[in-house]
Design a protein around this motif. Sequence first.
Motif, mmCIF file in Angstrom:
data_model
loop_
_atom_site.group_PDB
_atom_site.id
_atom_site.type_symbol
_atom_site.label_atom_id
_atom_site.label_comp_id
_atom_site.label_asym_id
_atom_site.label_seq_id
_atom_site.Cartn_x
_atom_site.Cartn_y
_atom_site.Cartn_z
ATOM 1 N N PHE A 1 0.768 -1.136 -0.008
ATOM 2 C CA PHE A 1 -0.106 0.011 0.126
ATOM 3 C C PHE A 1 0.813 1.177 0.088
ATOM 4 C CE2 PHE A 1 -3.535 -2.715 1.360
ATOM 5 C CZ PHE A 1 -4.507 -2.206 0.390
ATOM 6 N N PHE A 2 1.950 1.161 0.700
ATOM 7 C CA PHE A 2 2.807 2.514 0.850
ATOM 8 C C PHE A 2 4.086 2.472 0.510
ATOM 9 C CE2 PHE A 2 -0.201 2.407 4.503
ATOM 10 C CZ PHE A 2 -0.904 3.754 4.339
ATOM 11 N N GLN A 3 4.095 1.628 -0.783
ATOM 12 C CA GLN A 3 5.346 1.561 -1.329
ATOM 13 C C GLN A 3 6.406 2.538 -1.586
ATOM 14 O OE1 GLN A 3 7.543 -0.210 -4.913
ATOM 15 N NE2 GLN A 3 5.395 -0.616 -5.354
ATOM 16 N N ARG A 4 5.755 3.562 -2.173
ATOM 17 C CA ARG A 4 6.404 4.785 -2.485
ATOM 18 C C ARG A 4 6.951 5.525 -1.265
ATOM 19 N NH1 ARG A 4 6.066 8.032 -7.329
ATOM 20 N NH2 ARG A 4 4.776 6.568 -8.096
ATOM 21 N N GLN A 5 6.342 5.623 -0.201
ATOM 22 C CA GLN A 5 6.553 6.222 1.055
ATOM 23 C C GLN A 5 7.785 5.539 1.842
ATOM 24 O OE1 GLN A 5 3.496 5.967 -0.140
ATOM 25 N NE2 GLN A 5 2.233 7.461 0.657
ATOM 26 N N ILE A 6 7.654 4.186 1.831
ATOM 27 C CA ILE A 6 8.450 3.583 2.568
ATOM 28 C C ILE A 6 9.937 3.292 1.760
ATOM 29 C CG2 ILE A 6 9.072 0.936 2.971
ATOM 30 C CD1 ILE A 6 5.828 0.546 3.505
ATOM 31 N N ILE A 7 9.786 3.327 0.371
ATOM 32 C CA ILE A 7 11.193 3.195 -0.442
ATOM 33 C C ILE A 7 11.824 4.810 -0.010
ATOM 34 C CG2 ILE A 7 12.010 3.377 -2.766
ATOM 35 C CD1 ILE A 7 10.296 0.869 -3.275
ATOM 36 N N LYS A 8 11.089 5.544 -0.349
ATOM 37 C CA LYS A 8 11.605 7.111 -0.076
ATOM 38 C C LYS A 8 11.982 7.183 1.211
ATOM 39 C CE LYS A 8 10.803 11.791 -1.505
ATOM 40 N NZ LYS A 8 9.599 12.886 -1.404
ATOM 41 N N GLY A 9 11.282 6.702 2.325
ATOM 42 C CA GLY A 9 11.635 6.778 3.725
ATOM 43 C C GLY A 9 12.780 6.178 4.095
ATOM 44 N N VAL A 10 13.223 4.882 3.594
ATOM 45 C CA VAL A 10 14.302 3.908 3.808
ATOM 46 C C VAL A 10 15.630 4.597 3.098
ATOM 47 C CG1 VAL A 10 15.465 1.921 3.293
ATOM 48 C CG2 VAL A 10 13.018 1.799 4.296
ATOM 49 N N ALA A 11 15.274 5.282 1.773
ATOM 50 C CA ALA A 11 16.344 5.853 1.147
ATOM 51 C C ALA A 11 16.972 6.903 1.708
ATOM 52 C CB ALA A 11 16.081 6.029 -0.269
ATOM 53 N N THR A 12 16.064 7.777 2.564
ATOM 54 C CA THR A 12 16.221 9.070 3.088
ATOM 55 C C THR A 12 17.128 8.768 4.310
ATOM 56 O OG1 THR A 12 14.055 9.902 2.318
ATOM 57 C CG2 THR A 12 15.198 11.221 4.044
ATOM 58 N N THR A 13 16.434 7.957 5.201
ATOM 59 C CA THR A 13 17.110 7.583 6.578
ATOM 60 C C THR A 13 18.034 6.506 6.540
ATOM 61 O OG1 THR A 13 15.280 6.337 7.029
ATOM 62 C CG2 THR A 13 15.251 8.657 7.978
ATOM 63 N N GLY A 14 18.288 5.868 5.577
ATOM 64 C CA GLY A 14 19.171 4.629 5.750
ATOM 65 C C GLY A 14 20.480 4.796 5.692
ATOM 66 N N LEU A 15 21.051 5.999 5.100
ATOM 67 C CA LEU A 15 22.526 6.165 5.440
ATOM 68 C C LEU A 15 22.815 6.814 6.713
ATOM 69 C CD1 LEU A 15 23.840 7.556 2.076
ATOM 70 C CD2 LEU A 15 24.542 5.506 3.219
ATOM 71 N N ALA A 16 21.840 7.255 7.414
ATOM 72 C CA ALA A 16 22.252 7.708 8.589
ATOM 73 C C ALA A 16 22.519 6.597 9.680
ATOM 74 C CB ALA A 16 21.198 8.643 9.293
ATOM 75 N N GLY A 17 22.168 5.145 9.359
ATOM 76 C CA GLY A 17 22.405 4.325 10.254
ATOM 77 C C GLY A 17 21.313 3.833 10.860
ATOM 78 N N THR A 18 21.457 2.500 11.416
ATOM 79 C CA THR A 18 20.404 2.006 12.189
ATOM 80 C C THR A 18 20.322 2.068 13.699
ATOM 81 O OG1 THR A 18 21.527 -0.085 11.506
ATOM 82 C CG2 THR A 18 19.477 0.277 10.469
#
Lengths: 300, 327
Positions: free
Chosen positions: A283-300
């Motif tokens: 349902f939220f593919q676009r938002q999730i992919i964008k969200g992960v790409a945005t925050t992903g590099l800041a580490g987990t």
Amino acid sequence: MATQTIPRPAVSASTPPPVASGARRRKPPLARVAATAVVAVLAVAWLVPFAWATVTALKSETEAAATPITWLPASGFTLDAFAKVLGSGNIPTWTFNSIFTSAAITAVTLVISALAAYAISRINFRGKNVLMGVIVASIIIPPPVLIIPLFQQMQSLGLIDTYWALILPQVIHPPMVFVLKKFFDQIPRELEEAALMDGAGRLRIFTTIVLPLSRPILAAVAIFVFIGAWNNFLWPFIATNESSLLTLPVGLQTIKSAYGIQYAQNMASALLAALPLIVVFLFFQRQIIKGVATTGLAGT
Amino acid sequence: MTTSRLTAPQRRLPRAVLPRDIPRRGTAPRDIPRTAAPRGSFRDNWQGWAFVAPFVAFFLMFLVWPLLSGALMSLTGKSLTGANDGFIGLANYAEAFADPDMWRSLGNTLYFTLISTVPLVVIALALAALVNMGLPAQWLWRLSFFSPFLLASTVVSLFFSWMYNPQLGLFNDILAKIGLPPVAWLNDPSMAMWAIVIATVWWTTGFNFLLYLAALQNIPQQHYEAASLDGAGGWRQLFSITLPQLGPTTAMIVILQVLASLKVFDQIYQMTSGGPGGATRPVVQYIFEAGFTGYRLGYSAAISYIFFGLILLISVAQLFITRKRSA
């Protein structure tokens, strides 16, 4: 006059509307066809574990354990395994526990991180640079290092085997404070200064001006934290023992030892556990992919 | 003047923070000039601390406190049963450094990190570069490669344990069909770690793939247009534009991947319990077992801190390498 009119179209031409996802128009079609073929084969390979789990879950236990293995069972597909797992197991309870604790972790993380990030971005209080330094430095601490003392701490607080033990230690995400601060830094101060002059308080400015402008980053952080909490295994595995308090990943581990060689039921449980996030993702593919790409590099 | 200052940052607003916005060292945040408020006024001080107080409270309670109490605990003979609670100095550390099982588990963790990081970065980059060639149905590829990342480790372990089953598993069935002998996968000490790496690659490559895809889409199109005009072909463009432009992203992805791989526990514990014969047991599992099956919290805390020291060392080394290269 003529020189004035000519540059205009040139300017608009040099900033074309963004081309759909980096499509390089001049790629020779042959290369693109070849790339599509390669990617398609890999994508199918990537879906095999899902497909095989689904086929197994739809077999009877006898068919699932029969050799030679088949993709299409002779006796047809059945929902028996799903019915058994849903009828006897704790999967609905565990799903609730996972949803509840992940949502609580996400909510608390968002509130405390956004408040802190806003203050660090905007308010000149003493010690803020030191604080930011400590928060950034703490990114390096690996969570597994803390499990032993955290367990002791939770035990002495009497919180082992409670929702508190699952939620409280999981709400600190230093990288998210960093990500939010970076975003708040980009919001023009002028927007807030007018409200400050009108006598609005900081909290009011934060909730009515800053937060509404920050929806994309808040969503990105929420998605990232939620996925992490939903899939966390080590800490919930240690912090809870009682079956009614387990989250899905931990509960599934107990099923694995309980069901042993009932392969169809194993796969049915795994698929049921995977279902909620996969549905949300569809349902939220676009938002999730964008969200992960945005925050992903800041580490987990 | 005022208007130009207002509009410039505003244009950047709707865009979410992109990876390239994360500052490299030495670049100050682009602050708009501060207003008259004197630094550290009373009002600013109490308001600032009031805003950060909730975060700081959790931070102190569930991060700083366990970090310190763990350090103290590592100097005691504390047991899970509550007994033997005495200060024993560095005895736990001395014991750990002489413990072959600890070294073996550290070795397993490093081995996993090495053989998982390479494919997790290279395959992600290759997939992203292919998908970014303007393929149709972009969402479909993202869906296929990224969706495993949304699964809990337990689900991944169940899927792969089943496929690795020696008699009934899909992998050996495929091997048999192409005329190869069966493999014992998780039961073979020399194969088990590779089997876990295969499962891990399937599980988390999609995450690095997304990061690469975002970075690729940030490379200005003009670079490629200029290169095409100069007659540079696809391969030439890949090596002289795409890969160099991805340098900083790759550095970040490698650092994060190494740190993530060093923490490996879930899928190994779930698929092999560290076996066969300790061949895959990672150091985090050794920490877990020393504390919760051996009841030796003090010893377990000491190994935690040795592990932490190793991570610090590796992080500092990585930072040093990347900074040197970018300088």
